[in-house]
Scaffold this motif. Sequence first.
Motif, PDB file in Angstrom:
ATOM      1  N   THR A  95       0.859  -1.113  -0.025  1.00  0.00           N
ATOM      2  CA  THR A  95       0.158  -0.092  -0.048  1.00  0.00           C
ATOM      3  C   THR A  95       0.986   1.108   0.111  1.00  0.00           C
ATOM      4  O   THR A  95       2.144   1.264   0.550  1.00  0.00           O
ATOM      5  CB  THR A  95      -0.831  -0.137   1.310  1.00  0.00           C
ATOM      6  OG1 THR A  95      -1.836   1.080   1.023  1.00  0.00           O
ATOM      7  CG2 THR A  95      -0.253   0.351   2.415  1.00  0.00           C
ATOM      8  N   ALA A  96       0.261   2.400  -0.500  1.00  0.00           N
ATOM      9  CA  ALA A  96       0.977   3.626  -0.512  1.00  0.00           C
ATOM     10  C   ALA A  96       0.001   4.666  -0.600  1.00  0.00           C
ATOM     11  O   ALA A  96      -1.216   4.381  -1.161  1.00  0.00           O
ATOM     12  CB  ALA A  96       2.140   3.576  -1.851  1.00  0.00           C
ATOM     13  N   PRO A  97       0.432   6.066  -0.372  1.00  0.00           N
ATOM     14  CA  PRO A  97      -0.402   7.080  -0.703  1.00  0.00           C
ATOM     15  C   PRO A  97      -0.864   7.148  -2.122  1.00  0.00           C
ATOM     16  O   PRO A  97       0.061   6.819  -3.243  1.00  0.00           O
ATOM     17  CB  PRO A  97       0.242   8.290  -0.330  1.00  0.00           C
ATOM     18  CG  PRO A  97       1.272   7.826   0.782  1.00  0.00           C
ATOM     19  CD  PRO A  97       1.665   6.443   0.127  1.00  0.00           C
ATOM     20  N   VAL A  98      -1.905   7.701  -2.383  1.00  0.00           N
ATOM     21  CA  VAL A  98      -2.477   7.676  -3.874  1.00  0.00           C
ATOM     22  C   VAL A  98      -1.424   8.345  -4.784  1.00  0.00           C
ATOM     23  O   VAL A  98      -1.082   7.824  -5.892  1.00  0.00           O
ATOM     24  CB  VAL A  98      -3.829   8.201  -4.208  1.00  0.00           C
ATOM     25  CG1 VAL A  98      -4.279   8.308  -5.476  1.00  0.00           C
ATOM     26  CG2 VAL A  98      -4.965   7.590  -3.192  1.00  0.00           C
ATOM     27  N   GLN A  99      -1.105   9.504  -4.780  1.00  0.00           N
ATOM     28  CA  GLN A  99      -0.349  10.194  -5.723  1.00  0.00           C
ATOM     29  C   GLN A  99       1.255   9.850  -5.661  1.00  0.00           C
ATOM     30  O   GLN A  99       1.624   9.508  -6.813  1.00  0.00           O
ATOM     31  CB  GLN A  99      -0.278  11.620  -5.694  1.00  0.00           C
ATOM     32  CG  GLN A  99       0.441  12.524  -6.990  1.00  0.00           C
ATOM     33  CD  GLN A  99       0.839  13.723  -6.837  1.00  0.00           C
ATOM     34  OE1 GLN A  99       1.504  13.994  -5.427  1.00  0.00           O
ATOM     35  NE2 GLN A  99       0.800  14.416  -7.781  1.00  0.00           N
ATOM     36  N   ASN A 219      -9.883  16.845  -2.130  1.00  0.00           N
ATOM     37  CA  ASN A 219      -9.056  15.959  -1.434  1.00  0.00           C
ATOM     38  C   ASN A 219      -8.249  15.291  -2.725  1.00  0.00           C
ATOM     39  O   ASN A 219      -7.508  14.392  -2.317  1.00  0.00           O
ATOM     40  CB  ASN A 219     -10.263  14.802  -1.091  1.00  0.00           C
ATOM     41  CG  ASN A 219     -10.924  14.181  -2.135  1.00  0.00           C
ATOM     42  OD1 ASN A 219     -10.941  14.543  -3.328  1.00  0.00           O
ATOM     43  ND2 ASN A 219     -11.462  13.020  -1.983  1.00  0.00           N
ATOM     44  N   ASP A 220      -7.908  15.634  -3.931  1.00  0.00           N
ATOM     45  CA  ASP A 220      -7.052  15.185  -4.923  1.00  0.00           C
ATOM     46  C   ASP A 220      -6.068  16.323  -5.311  1.00  0.00           C
ATOM     47  O   ASP A 220      -6.302  17.316  -5.133  1.00  0.00           O
ATOM     48  CB  ASP A 220      -8.008  15.167  -6.111  1.00  0.00           C
ATOM     49  CG  ASP A 220      -7.426  14.567  -7.321  1.00  0.00           C
ATOM     50  OD1 ASP A 220      -6.503  13.478  -7.163  1.00  0.00           O
ATOM     51  OD2 ASP A 220      -7.257  15.362  -8.271  1.00  0.00           O
ATOM     52  N   VAL A 221      -5.017  15.745  -4.940  1.00  0.00           N
ATOM     53  CA  VAL A 221      -3.656  16.489  -5.118  1.00  0.00           C
ATOM     54  C   VAL A 221      -3.426  17.033  -6.489  1.00  0.00           C
ATOM     55  O   VAL A 221      -3.234  18.377  -6.643  1.00  0.00           O
ATOM     56  CB  VAL A 221      -2.523  15.591  -4.888  1.00  0.00           C
ATOM     57  CG1 VAL A 221      -1.174  16.353  -5.113  1.00  0.00           C
ATOM     58  CG2 VAL A 221      -2.460  15.293  -3.320  1.00  0.00           C
ATOM     59  N   LEU A 226      -3.310  21.551 -10.310  1.00  0.00           N
ATOM     60  CA  LEU A 226      -3.936  22.232 -11.468  1.00  0.00           C
ATOM     61  C   LEU A 226      -4.674  23.812 -10.947  1.00  0.00           C
ATOM     62  O   LEU A 226      -4.254  24.817 -11.961  1.00  0.00           O
ATOM     63  CB  LEU A 226      -5.113  21.574 -12.016  1.00  0.00           C
ATOM     64  CG  LEU A 226      -5.883  22.043 -13.144  1.00  0.00           C
ATOM     65  CD1 LEU A 226      -4.981  22.197 -14.487  1.00  0.00           C
ATOM     66  CD2 LEU A 226      -7.105  21.382 -13.690  1.00  0.00           C
ATOM     67  N   ALA A 227      -5.026  23.657  -9.815  1.00  0.00           N
ATOM     68  CA  ALA A 227      -5.504  25.175  -9.576  1.00  0.00           C
ATOM     69  C   ALA A 227      -4.374  26.099  -9.315  1.00  0.00           C
ATOM     70  O   ALA A 227      -4.391  27.257  -9.572  1.00  0.00           O
ATOM     71  CB  ALA A 227      -6.400  25.043  -7.955  1.00  0.00           C
ATOM     72  N   VAL A 228      -3.543  25.659  -8.621  1.00  0.00           N
ATOM     73  CA  VAL A 228      -2.249  26.314  -8.626  1.00  0.00           C
ATOM     74  C   VAL A 228      -1.528  26.836  -9.863  1.00  0.00           C
ATOM     75  O   VAL A 228      -1.304  28.302 -10.174  1.00  0.00           O
ATOM     76  CB  VAL A 228      -0.959  25.898  -7.625  1.00  0.00           C
ATOM     77  CG1 VAL A 228       0.307  26.575  -7.664  1.00  0.00           C
ATOM     78  CG2 VAL A 228      -1.580  25.679  -6.150  1.00  0.00           C
ATOM     79  N   ARG A 229      -1.271  26.033 -10.722  1.00  0.00           N
ATOM     80  CA  ARG A 229      -0.785  26.392 -12.144  1.00  0.00           C
ATOM     81  C   ARG A 229      -1.617  27.369 -12.870  1.00  0.00           C
ATOM     82  O   ARG A 229      -1.138  28.335 -13.624  1.00  0.00           O
ATOM     83  CB  ARG A 229      -0.596  25.159 -13.066  1.00  0.00           C
ATOM     84  CG  ARG A 229       0.311  23.808 -12.562  1.00  0.00           C
ATOM     85  CD  ARG A 229       0.388  22.879 -13.357  1.00  0.00           C
ATOM     86  NE  ARG A 229       1.215  21.826 -13.007  1.00  0.00           N
ATOM     87  CZ  ARG A 229       0.754  20.464 -12.626  1.00  0.00           C
ATOM     88  NH1 ARG A 229      -0.464  20.453 -12.892  1.00  0.00           N
ATOM     89  NH2 ARG A 229       1.542  19.638 -11.966  1.00  0.00           N
ATOM     90  N   SER A 230      -3.103  27.246 -12.832  1.00  0.00           N
ATOM     91  CA  SER A 230      -4.060  28.240 -13.359  1.00  0.00           C
ATOM     92  C   SER A 230      -4.109  29.506 -12.528  1.00  0.00           C
ATOM     93  O   SER A 230      -4.969  30.264 -13.179  1.00  0.00           O
ATOM     94  CB  SER A 230      -5.236  27.463 -13.561  1.00  0.00           C
ATOM     95  OG  SER A 230      -5.948  27.237 -12.342  1.00  0.00           O
ATOM     96  N   GLY A 231      -3.284  29.699 -11.579  1.00  0.00           N
ATOM     97  CA  GLY A 231      -3.338  30.992 -10.778  1.00  0.00           C
ATOM     98  C   GLY A 231      -4.491  31.295  -9.946  1.00  0.00           C
ATOM     99  O   GLY A 231      -4.936  32.279  -9.600  1.00  0.00           O
TER     100      GLY A 231
END
Length: 305
Positions: A95-99, A219-221, A226-231
């Motif tokens: 098992t591992a974290p998703v991303q 809850n999704d990295v 995507l939000a940060v990249r789009s400002g």
Amino acid sequence: MDRLDEMAIFVAVLQYGSLAEAARKLHRSPPAITRAIASLEHRFGARLVERTTRSLAPTEAGARLAEKARLLLSQYQNAVEDTAETQLSGLLRITAPVQFGRKHVAPLVMEFLAQHPDMQIEMILNDRNLDLIDEGLDLAVRIGHQEDSGKVARKVAEVTRVLVASPTYLAQHGEPKHPSELAVHQTVTGTLRTQICEWRFGPHEDDLRVRLSPRLLSNDVESQLLAVRSGQGIARLLSYQVKDDVQAGRMVRLLADFEPLPLPVQLVAQQVQQMPRKVRIFWDFAYQRLSALPQLHALDASSEQ
């Protein structure tokens, strides 16, 4: 019943904390487990397990026997494996974290399977720390300090929680010079576990707390990235998640002097001495591959150029 089998049952009873749970894990009937413990106690002439209303615990004699039994079982397992065929086979559950699992564990799993064609691997990606025993897992990759002292953890690298924003956002809203300024900035965060949304700063996260009113919660990295990249705002993410963006200039690292201490990336297993050969080989393989990844080390000044 084979005496080595009795030892294995005794160790399992102590490991799982109950006769019923040991029976379930070993695929035996509860009476068979009870008979094995009774037979072992009769042979040693001493009570080995104290039975309480909620759990089992070894007596002083039981603890001494358990230590020797684990060593004996480990030596037996090693002897069997050393004389068996060298080709690995069977199922390995990790098992591992998703991303992290998608980005770093999946590639090394593919490489491992290519090297061992008779192996089967089941990957369970979950951002919650799944219990190894309850979920029947052989090994976990975890980010953060290990809280369960009953497990064995091996540090492979470390990552840092960093604040990032896009150049576009900073051009429009300015770059914060102190954490207190974040209260008036647009922020992107994970979904809330409590009613209070805040970021903590300082090596031990006790120097300063800043309350936030996030523009976006997810809850999704990948959605946060995507939000940060789009400002859309400033986010706090792990260094391995943003390293490529920072190096490419798509994101800017902020307030590095106020960051908490790095978090360890660790391989976690039940125990090393009795680790099956297939688990031990994957354990070493994963350590070598993960510890060599440049993304799994804290960002430094050169990462921001």
